[in-house]
Design a protein around this motif. Structure first.
Motif, PDB file in Angstrom:
ATOM      1  N   SER A   1       9.753  13.850  -3.493  1.00 54.51           N
ATOM      2  CA  SER A   1       8.808  12.764  -3.744  1.00 54.51           C
ATOM      3  C   SER A   1       7.458  13.295  -4.202  1.00 54.51           C
ATOM      4  O   SER A   1       6.811  12.703  -5.075  1.00 54.51           O
ATOM      5  N   GLN A   2       7.030  14.429  -3.644  1.00 53.33           N
ATOM      6  CA  GLN A   2       5.752  15.012  -4.047  1.00 53.33           C
ATOM      7  C   GLN A   2       5.842  15.660  -5.432  1.00 53.33           C
ATOM      8  O   GLN A   2       5.005  15.411  -6.308  1.00 53.33           O
ATOM      9  N   ILE A   3       6.863  16.500  -5.627  1.00 56.70           N
ATOM     10  CA  ILE A   3       7.006  17.195  -6.907  1.00 56.70           C
ATOM     11  C   ILE A   3       7.291  16.207  -8.034  1.00 56.70           C
ATOM     12  O   ILE A   3       6.702  16.287  -9.120  1.00 56.70           O
TER      13      ILE A   3
ATOM     14  N   THR B   1       0.815  -1.220   0.000  1.00 55.27           N
ATOM     15  CA  THR B   1       0.000   0.000   0.000  1.00 55.27           C
ATOM     16  C   THR B   1       0.849   1.270   0.000  1.00 55.27           C
ATOM     17  O   THR B   1       0.331   2.362  -0.223  1.00 55.27           O
ATOM     18  N   ALA B   2       2.149   1.144   0.257  1.00 49.58           N
ATOM     19  CA  ALA B   2       3.022   2.312   0.306  1.00 49.58           C
ATOM     20  C   ALA B   2       3.359   2.778  -1.106  1.00 49.58           C
ATOM     21  O   ALA B   2       3.663   1.973  -1.978  1.00 49.58           O
ATOM     22  N   ASP B   3       3.309   4.091  -1.326  1.00 48.25           N
ATOM     23  CA  ASP B   3       3.643   4.649  -2.637  1.00 48.25           C
ATOM     24  C   ASP B   3       4.879   5.524  -2.524  1.00 48.25           C
ATOM     25  O   ASP B   3       5.493   5.641  -1.458  1.00 48.25           O
ATOM     26  N   ALA B   4       5.257   6.158  -3.629  1.00 55.13           N
ATOM     27  CA  ALA B   4       6.474   6.972  -3.651  1.00 55.13           C
ATOM     28  C   ALA B   4       6.373   8.168  -2.713  1.00 55.13           C
ATOM     29  O   ALA B   4       7.384   8.634  -2.184  1.00 55.13           O
ATOM     30  N   SER B   5       5.161   8.680  -2.515  1.00 52.06           N
ATOM     31  CA  SER B   5       4.989   9.799  -1.602  1.00 52.06           C
ATOM     32  C   SER B   5       5.326   9.407  -0.168  1.00 52.06           C
ATOM     33  O   SER B   5       5.963  10.167   0.574  1.00 52.06           O
ATOM     34  N   PHE B   6       4.927   8.189   0.223  1.00 49.17           N
ATOM     35  CA  PHE B   6       5.241   7.737   1.578  1.00 49.17           C
ATOM     36  C   PHE B   6       6.736   7.482   1.733  1.00 49.17           C
ATOM     37  O   PHE B   6       7.277   7.611   2.832  1.00 49.17           O
ATOM     38  N   LEU B   7       7.390   7.104   0.635  1.00 50.53           N
ATOM     39  CA  LEU B   7       8.848   6.941   0.682  1.00 50.53           C
ATOM     40  C   LEU B   7       9.517   8.221   1.159  1.00 50.53           C
ATOM     41  O   LEU B   7      10.476   8.192   1.935  1.00 50.53           O
ATOM     42  N   GLY B   8       9.009   9.363   0.678  1.00 52.61           N
ATOM     43  CA  GLY B   8       9.566  10.643   1.111  1.00 52.61           C
ATOM     44  C   GLY B   8       9.504  10.826   2.618  1.00 52.61           C
ATOM     45  O   GLY B   8      10.451  11.293   3.245  1.00 52.61           O
ATOM     46  N   TRP B   9       8.394  10.407   3.223  1.00 54.67           N
ATOM     47  CA  TRP B   9       8.262  10.516   4.677  1.00 54.67           C
ATOM     48  C   TRP B   9       9.176   9.527   5.397  1.00 54.67           C
ATOM     49  O   TRP B   9       9.709   9.843   6.472  1.00 54.67           O
TER      50      TRP B   9
ATOM     51  N   GLY C   1      13.785  17.783   2.063  1.00 56.67           N
ATOM     52  CA  GLY C   1      14.275  17.330   0.760  1.00 56.67           C
ATOM     53  C   GLY C   1      13.538  16.109   0.225  1.00 56.67           C
ATOM     54  O   GLY C   1      12.971  16.146  -0.868  1.00 56.67           O
ATOM     55  N   PRO C   2      13.498  15.005   0.984  1.00 55.85           N
ATOM     56  CA  PRO C   2      12.788  13.821   0.491  1.00 55.85           C
ATOM     57  C   PRO C   2      11.298  14.054   0.270  1.00 55.85           C
ATOM     58  O   PRO C   2      10.724  13.568  -0.708  1.00 55.85           O
TER      59      PRO C   2
END
Length: 454
Positions: free
Chosen positions: A406-408, A66-74, A401-402
């Motif tokens: 990840s969002q942009i 369920t984790a996506d690239a946005s959660f990777l940033g966090w 930074g992350p």
């Protein structure tokens, strides 16, 4: 091992606080023995960090789909949140108590947090949140960097400072290489610290760590999207690239020590920022070739809305983007759910490698010069709290930074992400020009030593 090294090192605290103005040979050897132990501490910390960083994204995808690239940033940012909170606390602690206390406690926290990270796959649900907690605690333990650097700054003379700080950063770089593959005479001083210079260097250090956090966070997702690498390939190839960049960094640290004696730290810092700017500018997408599209994620109504530009694309261009007839078990390519994949040119591998080389050259230069200038500006004053704030600035950068990239990157693509990074570096260069004449050593500011290599 880390505990024993810390206890041995800071048994010398008594000497450090009670040494004579004229240093004996025995005291000199004891002082440098402690400094070398601090080098080893930084090396071991970097090894632990670099072992994990490149595999976070594949590990996260494996334990929690369920984790996506946005959660990777966090996930990446949580490390720095912990470090940002801990650094000022450990720095303040070290100003009033023996330095071995915060170092022993932080080491114990790091060991426990890494054990938690190793077993985040065991629970049956919410695994991504366990990983988030583990990385935050690892970062909290890493807040001891402020104590290590403040000790080294206090245990070296002004003439030794650049070399000692460069060696500290070199030990970090060696740790980054091996991971993927597996002012001493303090006296009561009159005068005030230039807080304008302090704030400016905190901002510059924030920018330096911010852009590097972007670089290390985006490496794996970017290469998977642009070059259709699998998770295993992305970790393996980026590990090799990171190792080569680490070797490059060690060489840079050795050269910069000699170069600083001729040109001065400020000029080298300026040059390092320019190199980083060029490195990110090279990463901007050019040309007309599009990346391979990953069609596996298309469901009933999940195809992104077609823009007018795409509606006007020739039939053969659309046909070229159709899914291949045979699929691998693991979908590869740029996910079609990222709408920018359909209209953003590919970043060629030569661009990516050239950027890695330049950022690997510019980042260590900026890192060691900012630390060196900062410690010289503070002079013989107690540096624990100030070093804590500098480390907190870096941690804040590694938080934002992350999350930023990840969002942009996910929503707007690499063109927007790297253009904004270039803008941030340009602002930092302008600030450096404004405060350039204020970035001088404490002793030079108050006329106790003649300034050299302006």
């Amino acid at each position: 091992l880390a505990y024993n090294l810390i206890m041995i090192s800071f048994s010398l605290d008594f000497w450090f606080k009670n040494r004579d103005v004229v240093e004996t040979q025995e005291h000199y050897k004891s002082r440098w023995r402690s400094i070398w132990i601090m080098y080893l501490t930084m090396f071991l910390s970097s090894v632990g960090f670099s072992i994990v960083i490149m595999s976070v994204w594949p590990y996260l995808q494996e334990i929690d789909p369920t984790a996506d690239a946005s959660f990777l940033g966090w996930i990446i940012a949580s490390y720095s949140i912990g470090q940002m909170l801990a650094s000022p606390l450990f720095g303040l602690w070290s100003n009033y108590r023996p330095r071995r206390e915060p170092l022993v406690i932080s080491t114990a926290i790091s060991v426990a947090a890494n054990c938690l990270y190793a077993y985040v796959h065991v629970p049956h649900s919410h695994n991504k949140y366990y990983m988030l907690t583990a990385r935050a605690l690892v970062g909290f333990g890493a807040g001891n960097v402020a104590v290590v650097r403040s000790y080294i700054a206090g245990a070296t003379s002004l003439t030794e400072r650049t070399s000692a700080m460069a060696n500290t950063s070199a030990c970090q770089a060696v740790g980054f290489i091996l991971g993927p593959e597996s002012g001493g005479l303090d006296q009561d001083a009159e005068g005030n610290i230039d807080h304008v210079a302090v704030v400016a260097l905190n901002f510059l250090f924030f920018v330096i760590l911010f852009v590097f956090a972007v670089f290390e966070t985006i490496a794996t997702p970017l290469t998977m999207d642009m070059y259709s690498w699998t998770r295993k390939e992305a970790v393996f190839y980026n590990g090799i690239i990171l190792s080569v960049v680490g070797i490059e960094s060690v060489i840079v640290f050795m050269v910069v020590k000699m170069l600083a004696k001729k040109t001065g730290e400020r000029a080298i810092l300026h040059g390092g920022l320019l190199i980083v700017l060029v490195g990110f500018f090279i990463l901007l997408p050019w040309g007309k070739k599009l990346p391979n599209i990953q069609w596996q994620e298309i469901k009933n109504n999940s195809i992104p809305r077609t823009t007018p530009t795409e509606m006007l694309m020739p039939f053969w261009s659309l046909q070229a983007m159709q899914p291949p007839s045979n699929h691998t078990a693991e979908p590869v390519g740029c996910p079609v759910t990222q709408s920018w994949c359909l209209n953003t040119p590919v970043i060629y591998l030569a661009q990516y490698i050239s950027s890695d080389i330049l950022i690997g050259l510019g980042y260590p230069v900026c890192n060691v010069m900012s630390y060196t200038l900062y410690s010289k500006i503070l002079g013989p004053k107690p540096q624990g709290v100030y070093m804590g704030w500098l480390t907190a600035s870096g941690s804040g950068a590694r938080i934002l930074g992350p999350v930023f990239v990840s969002q942009i990157y996910t929503h707007l693509g690499p063109r927007w992400a790297f253009s904004l990074i270039c803008g941030v570096v340009v602002v930092s260069l302008l600030l450096l020009e404004i405060v350039y004449k204020r970035l001088i050593a404490f002793s030079v500011r108050y006329g106790r030593m003649q300034e050299e290599n302006c």
